[in-house]
Design a protein around this motif. Structure first.
Motif, PDB file in Angstrom:
ATOM      1  N   LYS A 136       6.063   6.259  -9.775  1.00  0.00           N
ATOM      2  CA  LYS A 136       5.772   6.394  -8.336  1.00  0.00           C
ATOM      3  C   LYS A 136       5.026   5.158  -7.832  1.00  0.00           C
ATOM      4  CE  LYS A 136       3.283   9.407  -5.092  1.00  0.00           C
ATOM      5  NZ  LYS A 136       2.333   8.414  -4.591  1.00  0.00           N
ATOM      6  N   GLN A 137       4.054   4.687  -8.606  1.00  0.00           N
ATOM      7  CA  GLN A 137       3.327   3.471  -8.225  1.00  0.00           C
ATOM      8  C   GLN A 137       4.274   2.284  -8.123  1.00  0.00           C
ATOM      9  OE1 GLN A 137       0.076   2.845 -10.950  1.00  0.00           O
ATOM     10  NE2 GLN A 137      -0.873   4.801 -10.457  1.00  0.00           N
ATOM     11  N   ALA A 138       5.244   2.203  -9.035  1.00  0.00           N
ATOM     12  CA  ALA A 138       6.216   1.103  -9.003  1.00  0.00           C
ATOM     13  C   ALA A 138       7.080   1.197  -7.747  1.00  0.00           C
ATOM     14  CB  ALA A 138       7.085   1.123 -10.254  1.00  0.00           C
ATOM     15  N   LEU A 139       7.527   2.392  -7.400  1.00  0.00           N
ATOM     16  CA  LEU A 139       8.335   2.563  -6.183  1.00  0.00           C
ATOM     17  C   LEU A 139       7.517   2.244  -4.936  1.00  0.00           C
ATOM     18  CD1 LEU A 139      10.337   5.814  -7.042  1.00  0.00           C
ATOM     19  CD2 LEU A 139      11.147   3.445  -7.105  1.00  0.00           C
ATOM     20  N   ASP A 140       6.254   2.664  -4.928  1.00  0.00           N
ATOM     21  CA  ASP A 140       5.376   2.337  -3.795  1.00  0.00           C
ATOM     22  C   ASP A 140       5.184   0.826  -3.672  1.00  0.00           C
ATOM     23  OD1 ASP A 140       5.094   5.019  -3.148  1.00  0.00           O
ATOM     24  OD2 ASP A 140       3.180   5.251  -4.217  1.00  0.00           O
ATOM     25  N   PHE A 141       5.060   0.144  -4.807  1.00  0.00           N
ATOM     26  CA  PHE A 141       4.939  -1.314  -4.803  1.00  0.00           C
ATOM     27  C   PHE A 141       6.193  -1.949  -4.215  1.00  0.00           C
ATOM     28  CE2 PHE A 141       5.806  -5.415  -6.778  1.00  0.00           C
ATOM     29  CZ  PHE A 141       4.639  -6.108  -6.510  1.00  0.00           C
ATOM     30  N   LEU A 142       7.355  -1.462  -4.627  1.00  0.00           N
ATOM     31  CA  LEU A 142       8.612  -1.987  -4.106  1.00  0.00           C
ATOM     32  C   LEU A 142       8.686  -1.807  -2.598  1.00  0.00           C
ATOM     33  CD1 LEU A 142      11.461  -3.162  -4.496  1.00  0.00           C
ATOM     34  CD2 LEU A 142      12.240  -0.850  -5.061  1.00  0.00           C
ATOM     35  N   ILE A 143       8.349  -0.641  -2.116  1.00  0.00           N
ATOM     36  CA  ILE A 143       8.363  -0.385  -0.667  1.00  0.00           C
ATOM     37  C   ILE A 143       7.390  -1.324   0.045  1.00  0.00           C
ATOM     38  CG2 ILE A 143       7.773   1.291   1.129  1.00  0.00           C
ATOM     39  CD1 ILE A 143       8.768   3.497  -0.869  1.00  0.00           C
ATOM     40  N   ALA A 144       6.186  -1.426  -0.482  1.00  0.00           N
ATOM     41  CA  ALA A 144       5.144  -2.234   0.171  1.00  0.00           C
ATOM     42  C   ALA A 144       5.478  -3.714   0.188  1.00  0.00           C
ATOM     43  CB  ALA A 144       3.806  -2.012  -0.534  1.00  0.00           C
ATOM     44  N   ASN A 145       6.277  -4.178  -0.769  1.00  0.00           N
ATOM     45  CA  ASN A 145       6.559  -5.604  -0.875  1.00  0.00           C
ATOM     46  C   ASN A 145       8.007  -5.961  -0.560  1.00  0.00           C
ATOM     47  OD1 ASN A 145       3.997  -6.943  -2.041  1.00  0.00           O
ATOM     48  ND2 ASN A 145       4.234  -5.036  -3.172  1.00  0.00           N
ATOM     49  N   SER A 146       8.711  -5.063   0.109  1.00  0.00           N
ATOM     50  CA  SER A 146      10.122  -5.309   0.435  1.00  0.00           C
ATOM     51  C   SER A 146      10.314  -5.869   1.835  1.00  0.00           C
ATOM     52  CB  SER A 146      10.928  -4.017   0.281  1.00  0.00           C
ATOM     53  OG  SER A 146      10.442  -3.022   1.169  1.00  0.00           O
ATOM     54  N   GLY A 147       9.227  -6.015   2.584  1.00  0.00           N
ATOM     55  CA  GLY A 147       9.322  -6.610   3.920  1.00  0.00           C
ATOM     56  C   GLY A 147      10.308  -5.871   4.799  1.00  0.00           C
ATOM     57  N   ASN A 148      11.179  -6.627   5.448  1.00  0.00           N
ATOM     58  CA  ASN A 148      12.158  -6.041   6.361  1.00  0.00           C
ATOM     59  C   ASN A 148      13.446  -5.604   5.665  1.00  0.00           C
ATOM     60  OD1 ASN A 148      10.507  -6.391   8.593  1.00  0.00           O
ATOM     61  ND2 ASN A 148      11.206  -8.489   8.892  1.00  0.00           N
ATOM     62  N   ARG A 149      13.517  -5.770   4.372  1.00  0.00           N
ATOM     63  CA  ARG A 149      14.731  -5.343   3.655  1.00  0.00           C
ATOM     64  C   ARG A 149      14.886  -3.837   3.797  1.00  0.00           C
ATOM     65  NH1 ARG A 149      17.043  -8.910   0.167  1.00  0.00           N
ATOM     66  NH2 ARG A 149      15.839 -10.772  -0.312  1.00  0.00           N
TER      67      ARG A 149
END
Length: 194
Positions: A136-149
């Motif tokens: 879950k932390q990894a998915l949250d990181f991906l969301i937080a660092n995906s910008g406008n993608r």
């Protein structure tokens, strides 16, 4: 930056920024470990004290090893400067959005093949499964660092990720539950031995 470790009777020194790998004897291993932050005199004194019972360890040998370390440093094979420090520090400011994530959910495999590149799925480590909280932390990181993608990709990997099937399902459900809130669309793949 260097990383030193001992494995199967070998003293291994990895220069992280150049990628150079050195296999050295015990004396060189200790000298390299002290090289930054100590003078040549301090290193010589400490090594002579540590190896006092070994007549082959002399001040001359220590001087030769120090000279070799200095030569490796000059040629960029030991204690190499991090050329990417500024880039890494400014990662978020440079708009380098992350679009994909490979989650190693299973550090184990049910087949345990001798020829496996991943050492029977455990990568020469201990067998383990990823918890939902870590994923879950990894998915949250991906969301937080995906910008406008909008489209994000997640691959479940291992070993054998189906050995952690409940967590894989929980992570997919979690991602689906938050994707609209963040204007994201998750695409999932799973690498399996089937």
């Amino acid at each position: 930056m260097i990383h030193q470790y001992k494995l199967n009777g070998y003293n291994i020194v990895l220069d992280v920024y150049s990628g150079s790998v050195h296999v050295v004897d015990d004396v060189a291993y200790d000298i390299i470990g002290m090289y930054e932050g100590h003078t040549k005199e301090e290193i010589t004194k400490a090594i002579l004290e540590k190896y006092a019972d070994n007549p082959e360890v002399t001040a001359e040998e220590i001087a030769d090893i120090l000279e070799g370390v200095e030569e490796l440093k000059k040629t960029g094979k030991l204690f190499t400067e991090d050329l990417y420090a500024d880039i890494a520090a400014n990662f978020k400011m440079k708009n380098n959005d992350i679009k994909a994530l490979c989650l190693h959910v299973a550090h184990t495999c049910n087949l345990t093949c001798d020829y496996c590149f991943a050492s029977q799925g455990k990568y020469q480590g201990e067998r383990a499964l990823m918890s939902f909280e870590v994923g879950k932390q990894a998915l949250d990181f991906l969301i937080a660092n995906s910008g406008n993608r909008k489209n994000l990709e997640v691959d479940f990997f291992g070993g054998e990720p189906l050995m952690d099937w409940d967590v894989v399902k929980q992570l997919v459900n979690y991602a689906r539950s938050v994707e609209k809130q963040h204007n994201k669309n998750f695409r999932f793949t799973l690498t399996t031995n089937g």
